[in-house]
Design a protein around this motif. Sequence first.
Motif, PDB file in Angstrom:
ATOM      1  N   PRO A 128       8.991 -38.543  30.965  1.00 33.00           N
ATOM      2  CA  PRO A 128       8.376 -38.533  29.621  1.00 33.00           C
ATOM      3  C   PRO A 128       6.976 -37.939  29.662  1.00 33.00           C
ATOM      4  O   PRO A 128       6.281 -38.011  30.674  1.00 33.00           O
ATOM      5  CB  PRO A 128       8.347 -40.016  29.238  1.00 33.00           C
ATOM      6  CG  PRO A 128       8.356 -40.746  30.531  1.00 33.00           C
ATOM      7  CD  PRO A 128       9.164 -39.906  31.479  1.00 33.00           C
ATOM      8  N   GLU A 129       6.597 -37.335  28.551  1.00 33.01           N
ATOM      9  CA  GLU A 129       5.247 -36.803  28.395  1.00 33.01           C
ATOM     10  C   GLU A 129       4.506 -37.693  27.395  1.00 33.01           C
ATOM     11  O   GLU A 129       4.578 -37.491  26.184  1.00 33.01           O
ATOM     12  CB  GLU A 129       5.285 -35.355  27.905  1.00 33.01           C
ATOM     13  CG  GLU A 129       5.928 -34.396  28.900  1.00 33.01           C
ATOM     14  CD  GLU A 129       5.780 -32.942  28.478  1.00 33.01           C
ATOM     15  OE1 GLU A 129       5.306 -32.695  27.352  1.00 33.01           O
ATOM     16  OE2 GLU A 129       6.143 -32.065  29.269  1.00 33.01           O
ATOM     17  N   PRO A 130       3.810 -38.712  27.896  1.00 34.40           N
ATOM     18  CA  PRO A 130       3.144 -39.647  26.974  1.00 34.40           C
ATOM     19  C   PRO A 130       1.977 -39.001  26.243  1.00 34.40           C
ATOM     20  O   PRO A 130       1.282 -38.142  26.773  1.00 34.40           O
ATOM     21  CB  PRO A 130       2.674 -40.779  27.901  1.00 34.40           C
ATOM     22  CG  PRO A 130       2.519 -40.119  29.231  1.00 34.40           C
ATOM     23  CD  PRO A 130       3.556 -39.043  29.299  1.00 34.40           C
ATOM     24  N   VAL A 131       1.789 -39.422  25.014  1.00 33.23           N
ATOM     25  CA  VAL A 131       0.688 -38.942  24.175  1.00 33.23           C
ATOM     26  C   VAL A 131      -0.088 -40.158  23.685  1.00 33.23           C
ATOM     27  O   VAL A 131       0.508 -41.146  23.252  1.00 33.23           O
ATOM     28  CB  VAL A 131       1.215 -38.130  22.975  1.00 33.23           C
ATOM     29  CG1 VAL A 131       0.076 -37.720  22.066  1.00 33.23           C
ATOM     30  CG2 VAL A 131       1.973 -36.905  23.453  1.00 33.23           C
ATOM     31  N   THR A 132      -1.391 -40.091  23.786  1.00 35.80           N
ATOM     32  CA  THR A 132      -2.254 -41.152  23.262  1.00 35.80           C
ATOM     33  C   THR A 132      -3.059 -40.593  22.098  1.00 35.80           C
ATOM     34  O   THR A 132      -3.796 -39.616  22.250  1.00 35.80           O
ATOM     35  CB  THR A 132      -3.204 -41.682  24.348  1.00 35.80           C
ATOM     36  OG1 THR A 132      -2.429 -42.196  25.442  1.00 35.80           O
ATOM     37  CG2 THR A 132      -4.076 -42.802  23.800  1.00 35.80           C
ATOM     38  N   LEU A 133      -2.887 -41.191  20.940  1.00 32.26           N
ATOM     39  CA  LEU A 133      -3.558 -40.721  19.722  1.00 32.26           C
ATOM     40  C   LEU A 133      -4.335 -41.866  19.089  1.00 32.26           C
ATOM     41  O   LEU A 133      -3.861 -43.004  19.021  1.00 32.26           O
ATOM     42  CB  LEU A 133      -2.532 -40.190  18.712  1.00 32.26           C
ATOM     43  CG  LEU A 133      -1.642 -39.032  19.167  1.00 32.26           C
ATOM     44  CD1 LEU A 133      -0.623 -38.706  18.089  1.00 32.26           C
ATOM     45  CD2 LEU A 133      -2.476 -37.805  19.494  1.00 32.26           C
ATOM     46  N   GLY A 134      -5.524 -41.548  18.621  1.00 35.55           N
ATOM     47  CA  GLY A 134      -6.303 -42.530  17.881  1.00 35.55           C
ATOM     48  C   GLY A 134      -5.785 -42.656  16.463  1.00 35.55           C
ATOM     49  O   GLY A 134      -5.279 -41.689  15.872  1.00 35.55           O
ATOM     50  N   GLY A 135      -5.875 -43.844  15.917  1.00 29.45           N
ATOM     51  CA  GLY A 135      -5.381 -44.043  14.563  1.00 29.45           C
ATOM     52  C   GLY A 135      -6.033 -45.231  13.889  1.00 29.45           C
ATOM     53  O   GLY A 135      -6.828 -45.959  14.484  1.00 29.45           O
ATOM     54  N   ARG A 136      -5.672 -45.425  12.629  1.00 26.23           N
ATOM     55  CA  ARG A 136      -6.160 -46.542  11.825  1.00 26.23           C
ATOM     56  C   ARG A 136      -4.975 -47.292  11.237  1.00 26.23           C
ATOM     57  O   ARG A 136      -3.964 -46.689  10.864  1.00 26.23           O
ATOM     58  CB  ARG A 136      -7.043 -46.049  10.679  1.00 26.23           C
ATOM     59  CG  ARG A 136      -8.374 -45.463  11.105  1.00 26.23           C
ATOM     60  CD  ARG A 136      -9.401 -46.541  11.361  1.00 26.23           C
ATOM     61  NE  ARG A 136     -10.701 -45.977  11.738  1.00 26.23           N
ATOM     62  CZ  ARG A 136     -11.746 -46.704  12.059  1.00 26.23           C
ATOM     63  NH1 ARG A 136     -11.651 -48.026  12.047  1.00 26.23           N
ATOM     64  NH2 ARG A 136     -12.882 -46.133  12.397  1.00 26.23           N
ATOM     65  N   THR A 137      -5.119 -48.599  11.165  1.00 29.29           N
ATOM     66  CA  THR A 137      -4.074 -49.404  10.540  1.00 29.29           C
ATOM     67  C   THR A 137      -4.195 -49.315   9.021  1.00 29.29           C
ATOM     68  O   THR A 137      -5.292 -49.267   8.468  1.00 29.29           O
ATOM     69  CB  THR A 137      -4.183 -50.863  10.985  1.00 29.29           C
ATOM     70  OG1 THR A 137      -5.507 -51.336  10.719  1.00 29.29           O
ATOM     71  CG2 THR A 137      -3.903 -51.003  12.474  1.00 29.29           C
ATOM     72  N   VAL A 138      -3.042 -49.280   8.372  1.00 31.57           N
ATOM     73  CA  VAL A 138      -2.982 -49.165   6.908  1.00 31.57           C
ATOM     74  C   VAL A 138      -1.981 -50.196   6.412  1.00 31.57           C
ATOM     75  O   VAL A 138      -0.896 -50.361   6.980  1.00 31.57           O
ATOM     76  CB  VAL A 138      -2.538 -47.748   6.481  1.00 31.57           C
ATOM     77  CG1 VAL A 138      -2.480 -47.646   4.961  1.00 31.57           C
ATOM     78  CG2 VAL A 138      -3.482 -46.695   7.041  1.00 31.57           C
ATOM     79  N   ALA A 139      -2.331 -50.899   5.348  1.00 34.41           N
ATOM     80  CA  ALA A 139      -1.432 -51.898   4.778  1.00 34.41           C
ATOM     81  C   ALA A 139      -0.133 -51.251   4.321  1.00 34.41           C
ATOM     82  O   ALA A 139      -0.121 -50.114   3.817  1.00 34.41           O
ATOM     83  CB  ALA A 139      -2.103 -52.611   3.609  1.00 34.41           C
ATOM     84  N   PHE A 140       0.973 -51.965   4.506  1.00 35.37           N
ATOM     85  CA  PHE A 140       2.279 -51.439   4.115  1.00 35.37           C
ATOM     86  C   PHE A 140       2.342 -51.196   2.600  1.00 35.37           C
ATOM     87  O   PHE A 140       2.896 -50.204   2.147  1.00 35.37           O
ATOM     88  CB  PHE A 140       3.366 -52.427   4.554  1.00 35.37           C
ATOM     89  CG  PHE A 140       4.760 -51.963   4.281  1.00 35.37           C
ATOM     90  CD1 PHE A 140       5.341 -50.979   5.059  1.00 35.37           C
ATOM     91  CD2 PHE A 140       5.487 -52.502   3.234  1.00 35.37           C
ATOM     92  CE1 PHE A 140       6.625 -50.542   4.805  1.00 35.37           C
ATOM     93  CE2 PHE A 140       6.778 -52.071   2.976  1.00 35.37           C
ATOM     94  CZ  PHE A 140       7.348 -51.090   3.762  1.00 35.37           C
ATOM     95  N   GLU A 141       1.769 -52.115   1.838  1.00 38.43           N
ATOM     96  CA  GLU A 141       1.676 -51.957   0.382  1.00 38.43           C
ATOM     97  C   GLU A 141       0.303 -52.438  -0.069  1.00 38.43           C
ATOM     98  O   GLU A 141      -0.205 -53.450   0.434  1.00 38.43           O
ATOM     99  CB  GLU A 141       2.753 -52.776  -0.350  1.00 38.43           C
ATOM    100  CG  GLU A 141       4.157 -52.247  -0.198  1.00 38.43           C
ATOM    101  CD  GLU A 141       5.170 -53.098  -0.946  1.00 38.43           C
ATOM    102  OE1 GLU A 141       4.842 -54.276  -1.235  1.00 38.43           O
ATOM    103  OE2 GLU A 141       6.268 -52.613  -1.246  1.00 38.43           O
ATOM    104  N   THR A 142      -0.298 -51.713  -0.991  1.00 37.99           N
ATOM    105  CA  THR A 142      -1.582 -52.108  -1.573  1.00 37.99           C
ATOM    106  C   THR A 142      -1.484 -51.973  -3.088  1.00 37.99           C
ATOM    107  O   THR A 142      -1.022 -50.954  -3.600  1.00 37.99           O
ATOM    108  CB  THR A 142      -2.724 -51.226  -1.049  1.00 37.99           C
ATOM    109  OG1 THR A 142      -2.808 -51.344   0.376  1.00 37.99           O
ATOM    110  CG2 THR A 142      -4.047 -51.632  -1.651  1.00 37.99           C
TER     111      THR A 142
END
Length: 385
Positions: free
Chosen positions: A35-49
């Motif tokens: 496998p070629e792992p990828v590490t990406l930065g991200g932000r959590t977002v509410a499923f519904e708002t």
Amino acid sequence: MALPLAACGSSAEQSGSGQPPPQVGYVLVKTSSVPEPVTLGGRTVAFETSEVRPQVMGVIRRRLFSEGSYVRAGQPLFEIDPSLYRAAVNQAEANLVSAQASAEAAIARAERLKPLAQMEAVSQQEYTDAAAQARVARAVIAQNRAALETARVNLRFTTVPAPISGQIGRSLVTVGGLASAGQETPLAIIQRTDPMFVDMQQSAADLVTMRRKLRDGGIAAGSTAVTLKLEDGSDYPLQGTVEFSEVTVNQQTGTVTLRARFPNPEGLLLPGMFVNAVFNQAFDPNAILVPQQALRRDFDGSAFVMVVGKDDKVFRRKVNTSRTYGNSWVVTQGLAKNEKVIVQGLNGLKQGTLVKAVPANAPQDPTVDREQAADAGAGAPKRSA
């Protein structure tokens, strides 16, 4: 001084004089799917708002929820003063009754004139006018019935319900404040946080390169499973799944947004958290793996391995490595399939040395070990002389 120099001859010459070649262990280079792992930065977002907003104007009389609590869809949250809207309902009901009464008279008159018009006891025009007035009366009833329904809807809107189920935040208005349908500030905000989305940013250039390799068959499609590392460096215990990637590149950052979905039953993930997402975006089906103990570094930092040639002589081979996978290095250049890479007996091994190559972890030849130990013991006094 001739004796010490003769004792330091090459292993090939020593082998010719009766000393056995050193024994080394090797592994055959094979290709594997890695496998070629990828590490990406991200932000959590509410499923519904959802923003709780009023539909009618009025003074807020009561708040019907506890701030920060879990609310269900349809649960009453605020009460707006209903006095004017209740009065509007009463007026609409009265107008409807009046219209129904007028309609009854108009319809009855039209029915009485109909046979008289047929007998020409009254003019046809008089009957036509009466029939038209009856139809108008029916239309007025429909108009007043619609007005009554509108008034009832507005009265119902004086109780503001939760549009979705989720965690409600603080109240953004106070009791006694004026609410209106067009106001900019919502009354409160509800967020559903189980499950939770994670929006990751990946370079558009990297994404294009990966898709080109997928098209050409250089790599295979990876898994959609994702793991998270939280801001404190700990691992999130539950695994997520990549849902989709955007089709538009952000012109300011040159990145594409990928969205993953994670279960969040304990509420550990909160909206707006920064996380690192790790997943196998692709697989290299022809990756060459070399055990980590086989790879050495030069003074300039370049990597090399020792390879056993066809004539059992050792060759030094420079390689390029990109990363590790388990206990092995992933070699991207410098080795071919089925080559013999030495992993045991590397200490003091030089290029061109004649060796006895055996598979790694094979039992050692005790005769060779004793002879090599004896030669080492006999050679020590000569070197000191």
